[in-house]
Each structure stands twice: as structure tokens, then as C-alpha cells.
Design a protein around this motif. Structure first.
Motif, PDB file in Angstrom:
ATOM      1  N   LEU A  52       0.815  -1.220   0.000  1.00 54.73           N
ATOM      2  CA  LEU A  52       0.000   0.000   0.000  1.00 54.73           C
ATOM      3  C   LEU A  52       0.844   1.263   0.000  1.00 54.73           C
ATOM      4  O   LEU A  52       0.557   2.217  -0.726  1.00 54.73           O
ATOM      5  CB  LEU A  52      -0.933   0.015   1.224  1.00 54.73           C
ATOM      6  CG  LEU A  52      -2.100  -0.965   1.236  1.00 54.73           C
ATOM      7  CD1 LEU A  52      -3.004  -0.687   2.430  1.00 54.73           C
ATOM      8  CD2 LEU A  52      -2.905  -0.882  -0.053  1.00 54.73           C
ATOM      9  N   GLY A  53       1.909   1.291   0.821  1.00 51.02           N
ATOM     10  CA  GLY A  53       2.717   2.505   0.953  1.00 51.02           C
ATOM     11  C   GLY A  53       3.770   2.607  -0.121  1.00 51.02           C
ATOM     12  O   GLY A  53       4.965   2.446   0.142  1.00 51.02           O
ATOM     13  N   LEU A  54       3.343   2.907  -1.340  1.00 48.63           N
ATOM     14  CA  LEU A  54       4.254   2.942  -2.490  1.00 48.63           C
ATOM     15  C   LEU A  54       4.598   4.376  -2.883  1.00 48.63           C
ATOM     16  O   LEU A  54       3.775   5.283  -2.724  1.00 48.63           O
ATOM     17  CB  LEU A  54       3.611   2.246  -3.692  1.00 48.63           C
ATOM     18  CG  LEU A  54       3.357   0.750  -3.568  1.00 48.63           C
ATOM     19  CD1 LEU A  54       2.448   0.282  -4.695  1.00 48.63           C
ATOM     20  CD2 LEU A  54       4.677  -0.022  -3.598  1.00 48.63           C
ATOM     21  N   PRO A  55       5.795   4.601  -3.437  1.00 47.37           N
ATOM     22  CA  PRO A  55       6.119   5.917  -4.003  1.00 47.37           C
ATOM     23  C   PRO A  55       5.288   6.189  -5.268  1.00 47.37           C
ATOM     24  O   PRO A  55       4.821   5.263  -5.927  1.00 47.37           O
ATOM     25  CB  PRO A  55       7.608   5.789  -4.367  1.00 47.37           C
ATOM     26  CG  PRO A  55       8.110   4.580  -3.649  1.00 47.37           C
ATOM     27  CD  PRO A  55       6.938   3.667  -3.507  1.00 47.37           C
ATOM     28  N   LEU A  56       5.103   7.442  -5.579  1.00 48.36           N
ATOM     29  CA  LEU A  56       4.460   7.953  -6.792  1.00 48.36           C
ATOM     30  C   LEU A  56       2.946   7.745  -6.794  1.00 48.36           C
ATOM     31  O   LEU A  56       2.188   8.703  -6.930  1.00 48.36           O
ATOM     32  CB  LEU A  56       5.084   7.343  -8.055  1.00 48.36           C
ATOM     33  CG  LEU A  56       6.594   7.568  -8.230  1.00 48.36           C
ATOM     34  CD1 LEU A  56       7.082   6.970  -9.541  1.00 48.36           C
ATOM     35  CD2 LEU A  56       6.931   9.038  -8.155  1.00 48.36           C
ATOM     36  N   ILE A  57       2.484   6.509  -6.696  1.00 49.56           N
ATOM     37  CA  ILE A  57       1.045   6.239  -6.594  1.00 49.56           C
ATOM     38  C   ILE A  57       0.855   5.206  -5.488  1.00 49.56           C
ATOM     39  O   ILE A  57       1.527   4.177  -5.488  1.00 49.56           O
ATOM     40  CB  ILE A  57       0.464   5.684  -7.914  1.00 49.56           C
ATOM     41  CG1 ILE A  57       0.786   6.592  -9.099  1.00 49.56           C
ATOM     42  CG2 ILE A  57      -1.054   5.520  -7.798  1.00 49.56           C
ATOM     43  CD1 ILE A  57       0.320   6.028 -10.437  1.00 49.56           C
ATOM     44  N   ASP A  58      -0.047   5.485  -4.528  1.00 48.99           N
ATOM     45  CA  ASP A  58      -0.249   4.539  -3.436  1.00 48.99           C
ATOM     46  C   ASP A  58      -0.970   3.286  -3.929  1.00 48.99           C
ATOM     47  O   ASP A  58      -1.630   3.293  -4.967  1.00 48.99           O
ATOM     48  CB  ASP A  58      -1.037   5.193  -2.300  1.00 48.99           C
ATOM     49  CG  ASP A  58      -2.467   5.498  -2.690  1.00 48.99           C
ATOM     50  OD1 ASP A  58      -3.338   4.649  -2.479  1.00 48.99           O
ATOM     51  OD2 ASP A  58      -2.700   6.600  -3.243  1.00 48.99           O
TER      52      ASP A  58
END
Length: 227
Positions: A52-58
Motif C-alpha cells: 500500500l505505501g508505495l512511491p508515486l502512486i499509493d
């Protein structure tokens, strides 16, 4: 079977990729939500493991985009967030399962197998077609109870065909589901793998449907694909 891991922790993604490849999956990895969305949008995965906690787009936004675009592959959310509201948001976005970090790799593999079973309409990890048995848990196949030696690509091909037994599968579809994205994919090698499999499992278990592809059957059944 082909799996996409969307995870920004390089150590964890390497660990997961190694574990999945060890049991016969083709695995692609994306390190951020933008790349993950693109791969899921353009490649035919059998399942996705999504942080869920991703860079650029969650991750939730990535999943919402996939579902709004009609992508139906099963998705397991993998995250350090353990609040119930986060789980609800993930399921509402279209997730099929949810696993909180830290986790045991064996539990993740078991949950992933369950997602793949449901997606293909099977109830166990072992698929039987008469005297042929394909065990997706151990990545092994047996004929008359005797284990047969298969390469990783041969097992991927057999496993995919077993999951879709009785259905004609084109070379293109097989290529898309047994090779990773960065592999030099050649549909002509499918014919080579099919030839090897026939020698190992029996020539009458894989039918060639001219101009369409291949079909895995139980030769002792009354009709192709019948158990």
C-alpha cells in the motif's frame, strides 16, 4: 503462473521473488506504484502482491485503477498498516486478501496458492488428470505416482495448462504466462517445451489444435478435460 510483486522495499521484494521462483512461478517486480500500475495494465498476470505505501502512486489508488479498467486478476495486499480502516479501504478497492508485515513467507505462499486456486476454479493445490498429477505446492508432477523431472519452464507450462485443463490455449497466451517481462520470449520455444512434456507425461495428454494452440486432457476421460 506469472506473478507481479509491487513493493518498494528491495530486500523484501528480492526475498519474495526468490521464494516464488523456487516453487515454479514466473515473477516480475515493480518498485513504485506508477511502474506497478503500468505492468498490471499491460501484462496478463495470474496474481499480484501489492504494497500500500508505495512511491508515486499509493497501492489503493493503483488497485482502484486496475479494477476500474476491468482487470480481474486476484490481488493480495501486503503492508505494514494494520488498522482495520486500512484493510477495509483495501478490500473496498478490490483486494482479494490482506497480509500484514511482518509475516511468514510460508503463510504468504499458502494464501497466494489459495487465490490462484479460486481464480482457476480448483479446490486443492493438486490437480489430477487421470494418472497425471500436478502438485503446485511442491512444484512437482507425477505420472502413476512416480515423480517426473521437469525444468522450471516445463513445470510452469504444465501447471498453467493443468489449471485450464480442457481449454485450448494459444501459444501467445502460454508465452505470456510462463515468461517474465525481461525474458527473451519466443513463441517457437513453446513447441519445444510441449514436445519435451509429451515425452515425459505421455504423448496423448497434450492435444494440438491446429491453428489455435494446445489442450491438456485426461486421455481416459469420455471427453477432453473431463476428470
Amino acid at each position: 503462473m506469472r506473478i507481479l510483486i509491487v513493493e518498494d522495499d528491495p530486500d523484501l521484494s528480492r526475498q519474495l521473488r526468490a521464494a516464488l521462483k523456487d516453487i515454479g512461478y514466473a515473477v516480475d517486480v515493480a518498485e513504485d506504484g506508477e511502474e506497478g500500475h503500468f505492468l498490471g495494465d499491460t501484462e496478463p498476470y495470474d496474481a499480484v502482491i501489492l504494497d500500500l505505501g508505495l512511491p508515486l502512486i499509493d497501492g489503493v489508488s493503483v488497485l482502484q485503477k486496475w479494477r476500474s479498467d476491468g482487470k480481474k486478476f486476484p490481488v493480495m495486499i501486503l503492508t505494514a498498516r494494520d488498522q482495520w480502516s486500512e484493510k477495509v479501504a483495501g478490500f473496498d478497492a478490490g483486494a482479494d486478501d490482506y497480509l500484514t508485515k511482518p509475516f511468514h513467507t510460508e503463510e504468504l505462499l499458502a494464501r497466494l496458492r489459495a487465490l490462484l486456486r479460486r481464480a482457476s476454479g480448483h479446490t486443492t493445490d493438486t490437480i489430477d488428470l487421470g494418472e497425471l498429477s500436478v502438485d503446485n505446492r511442491s512444484a512437482r508432477a507425477f505420472v502413476n505416482g512416480m515423480a517426473i523431472k521437469l525444468t522450471s519452464h516445463e513445470f510452469r507450462l504444465l501447471s498453467y495448462m493443468a489449471a485450464h485443463q480442457g481449454r485450448v490455449i494459444s501459444r501467445t497466451e502460454l508465452v505470456e504466462h510462463i515468461y517474465e517481462q525481461d525474458y527473451d520470449r519466443d513463441s517457437n520455444t513453446i513447441e519445444v517445451f510441449v514436445g519435451r512434456l509429451r515425452r515425459k507425461i505421455g504423448t496423448n495428454r497434450i492435444e494440438t489444435v491446429r491453428g489455435l494452440g494446445y489442450r491438456l486432457i485426461d486421455p481416459d476421460a469420455d471427453e477432453p478435460g473431463e476428470k
